[in-house]
Design a protein around this motif. Structure first.
Motif, PDB file in Angstrom:
ATOM      1  N   ILE A  21       0.843  -1.200   0.000  1.00  0.00           N
ATOM      2  CA  ILE A  21       0.000   0.000   0.000  1.00  0.00           C
ATOM      3  C   ILE A  21       0.871   1.240   0.000  1.00  0.00           C
ATOM      4  O   ILE A  21       0.644   2.184  -0.750  1.00  0.00           O
ATOM      5  N   SER A  25       1.552   3.531  -3.890  1.00  0.00           N
ATOM      6  CA  SER A  25       1.057   4.890  -4.026  1.00  0.00           C
ATOM      7  C   SER A  25       2.036   5.916  -3.480  1.00  0.00           C
ATOM      8  O   SER A  25       1.895   7.094  -3.750  1.00  0.00           O
ATOM      9  N   GLU A  31      -8.885   5.784   2.415  1.00  0.00           N
ATOM     10  CA  GLU A  31      -9.878   5.090   1.599  1.00  0.00           C
ATOM     11  C   GLU A  31      -9.318   3.870   0.867  1.00  0.00           C
ATOM     12  O   GLU A  31     -10.068   3.037   0.381  1.00  0.00           O
ATOM     13  N   LYS A  32      -7.999   3.758   0.797  1.00  0.00           N
ATOM     14  CA  LYS A  32      -7.375   2.613   0.132  1.00  0.00           C
ATOM     15  C   LYS A  32      -6.913   1.536   1.119  1.00  0.00           C
ATOM     16  O   LYS A  32      -6.433   0.492   0.705  1.00  0.00           O
ATOM     17  N   CYS A  38      -7.314  -0.199   9.320  1.00  0.00           N
ATOM     18  CA  CYS A  38      -7.749   1.186   9.189  1.00  0.00           C
ATOM     19  C   CYS A  38      -7.718   1.955  10.508  1.00  0.00           C
ATOM     20  O   CYS A  38      -7.110   3.017  10.599  1.00  0.00           O
ATOM     21  N   SER A  43      -3.202   9.073   7.833  1.00  0.00           N
ATOM     22  CA  SER A  43      -2.920   9.250   6.409  1.00  0.00           C
ATOM     23  C   SER A  43      -1.667  10.090   6.217  1.00  0.00           C
ATOM     24  O   SER A  43      -1.192  10.747   7.145  1.00  0.00           O
ATOM     25  N   GLN A  63     -16.066   0.520   5.933  1.00  0.00           N
ATOM     26  CA  GLN A  63     -15.110   1.076   4.988  1.00  0.00           C
ATOM     27  C   GLN A  63     -14.189   2.023   5.738  1.00  0.00           C
ATOM     28  O   GLN A  63     -14.561   2.578   6.770  1.00  0.00           O
TER      29      GLN A  63
END
Length: 185
Positions: A21, A25, A31-32, A38, A43, A63
């Protein structure tokens, strides 16, 4: 032995997915993130990730989303996925949805949060609950100190002082986010 091998394989897969991950990126985007890592992540932009619960066609789903809560100057340039060691040491659960001060009412949770392995070794989790407590009118280092001598009284006073932690009362204007919580020990 088979269980140990299975655990080792799962752990390697977990680390590989986190690395993938971040490497693919170059940044952590809430959101990913998979829902199982999570909660308590930060972030790359410094915002806390939160597990959000929703119902779709009668089925409960989760989510990962970016919250509006900044992780005060503690975020890493590349974001942060909280370690399993800190999750365990602090008594938090990756399946918790949302960000809430409710755990601050739980004596067992507070005992773990104020323990040296958590308080001294997991600054990102402590910072979150420091600011949640502050928003409720409670200074976490003082509460941790009081818990050492008389846990039940400390919890009762914290609940009384804040008007019942978790009642949804707005934060006082003076409760600006703090960069880091001072160590109580």
């Amino acid at each position: 032995m088979a269980k140990l091998q299975g655990f080792a394989n799962a752990f390697v897969l977990f680390l590989a997915s986190v690395a993938a991950i971040q490497c693919v990126s170059g940044e952590i985007v809430c959101e990913k993130l998979p829902t199982d890592i999570c909660a308590f992540a930060i972030s790359s932009s410094g915002m806390r990730c939160v597990l959000e619960k929703y119902v779709q066609r009668g089925e409960v789903n989760y989510q990962c989303v970016t919250s509006q809560v900044r992780a005060d100057k503690l975020h890493e340039a590349g974001g942060w996925i909280e370690t399993d060691e800190c999750v365990q040491a602090c008594g938090v659960d990756r399946s918790w949805a949302g960000i809430s001060s409710d755990p601050l009412l739980d004596l067992h949770f507070m005992d773990k949060l104020c323990s040296p392995p958590c308080y001294k070794g997991c600054p990102k989790i402590v910072d979150l609950y420091f600011n949640l407590a502050l928003a409720e009118g409670v200074f976490l280092p003082n509460l941790c100190d009081a818990l050492k001598s008389n846990p039940r009284r400390a919890m009762a006073e914290a609940t009384f002082k804040s008007g019942s932690i978790g009642d949804g009362a707005p934060a006082p204007a003076s409760a600006a986010p703090v960069a880091s919580a001072p160590a109580p020990f």
